[in-house]
Write an enzyme that holds these catalytic residues in place. Sequence first.
Site, PDB file in Angstrom:
ATOM      1  N   LEU A  65      40.197  33.461  34.154  1.00 54.39           N
ATOM      2  CA  LEU A  65      40.558  33.766  35.406  1.00 54.39           C
ATOM      3  C   LEU A  65      40.278  32.451  36.401  1.00 54.39           C
ATOM      4  CD1 LEU A  65      37.477  36.992  35.304  1.00 54.39           C
ATOM      5  CD2 LEU A  65      40.024  37.230  35.671  1.00 54.39           C
ATOM      6  N   ASP A  66      41.345  32.478  36.922  1.00 58.03           N
ATOM      7  CA  ASP A  66      40.986  32.127  38.022  1.00 58.03           C
ATOM      8  C   ASP A  66      39.732  32.093  39.334  1.00 58.03           C
ATOM      9  OD1 ASP A  66      43.836  31.168  38.006  1.00 58.03           O
ATOM     10  OD2 ASP A  66      44.939  32.811  39.852  1.00 58.03           O
ATOM     11  N   GLN A  67      39.280  30.485  39.948  1.00 56.16           N
ATOM     12  CA  GLN A  67      38.744  30.745  40.622  1.00 56.16           C
ATOM     13  C   GLN A  67      38.123  31.311  41.743  1.00 56.16           C
ATOM     14  OE1 GLN A  67      37.809  26.774  42.450  1.00 56.16           O
ATOM     15  NE2 GLN A  67      36.642  27.087  43.383  1.00 56.16           N
ATOM     16  N   GLU A  68      39.350  31.500  42.202  1.00 51.68           N
ATOM     17  CA  GLU A  68      39.017  32.521  43.569  1.00 51.68           C
ATOM     18  C   GLU A  68      39.019  34.553  42.600  1.00 51.68           C
ATOM     19  OE1 GLU A  68      37.825  32.518  46.180  1.00 51.68           O
ATOM     20  OE2 GLU A  68      37.892  29.929  45.934  1.00 51.68           O
ATOM     21  N   THR A  69      39.483  34.578  41.740  1.00 57.53           N
ATOM     22  CA  THR A  69      39.510  35.707  40.936  1.00 57.53           C
ATOM     23  C   THR A  69      37.878  36.294  40.431  1.00 57.53           C
ATOM     24  OG1 THR A  69      42.100  35.507  40.038  1.00 57.53           O
ATOM     25  CG2 THR A  69      40.133  37.372  39.598  1.00 57.53           C
TER      26      THR A  69
END
Length: 332
Positions: A138-142
């Site tokens: 998962l992306d950092q901001e997700t």
Amino acid sequence: MTAYYPPIMYIVPETEDGWLLKTILLRRMQVSRKLQSRLKLTEQGITLNGHRVYTSVPVQAGDVVEIRMEQETSADILPQPIPFEILYEDEHILIVNKEAGIIVHPTHGHYTGTLANGVVDYWLKKGEAYRFRAVHRLDQETSGVLAIAKNPYVHQHISEQMIGNRVDKKYLALVHGTPDPKQGQIDGPIDRDPEEPHRRIVTPDGYPSLTKYEVLESWEKGSLVKLKLETGRTHQIRVHMTSIGCPLIGDKLYRHPVYAEIDGDMDLETVERAEGRMPEYAREIMRLDQAILRQALHAHELSFEHPVTHRQMTFQAPLPEDMQQLRQQLKS
């Protein structure tokens, strides 16, 4: 003395009497050849009725096949008391609800403060030895549901389900505008942007990429959309939604086309100062992007077959607070 995790067991049925042990391991227990080679190096890695044997021996109906993996730790990950929400845990897997803004695994320049640091600390305090193995990214901001395997067998098994498109991943996103039609799919090949390699774009020469979507709620300025990944390309949802003119609200990398018309860094103060010369629709788009500190994307649901119990399992994480507030702002 070697310490092992609890064994994973298989009882040979009548229909498989006479099969070779290596066939049972590969076709029934789904132990990859790579993992088989690793298990052979330990005393209790592969046993038949409690005894260590060659994998070329035939088995009989009723025989008990067991595999045992050595206990491991993530010696290269510094334990840190970082809180995280657990959705489910057993001796094989850990399912967490990742917060937005936290990196999953240490990387160059980010050796601490990651989810992995917190999970390793949690296991150590419980007196348990596991190596941190995130099954997917998962992306950092997700934010949202993330699966962590506790041994190489579980990691391999779920990874193969993902390759075979047997893992169901569903996301929720708040986007600018409303997709038309309100339910459909985006079939757009994705590859790196040759001008900005850290970005991805839809291009005819890219890798096949498919995203299914459904608009759950829509308002004048944006929509709440449910998305299902049929492929797993980097930034796939963000790229695909941008390609149909509905970029994710708050996304600083894949921004609304209105930004191409404006020079300078558009923070909220700049937007307000530009009120006299900027079209109203542009100001509204930028104000929405300022209303959340990250792209409004949440991994809502994850479904897969449990590698050991073979039960179909589904895990959900509710919409986080920042996205709930943004949804309320769009609604009101």
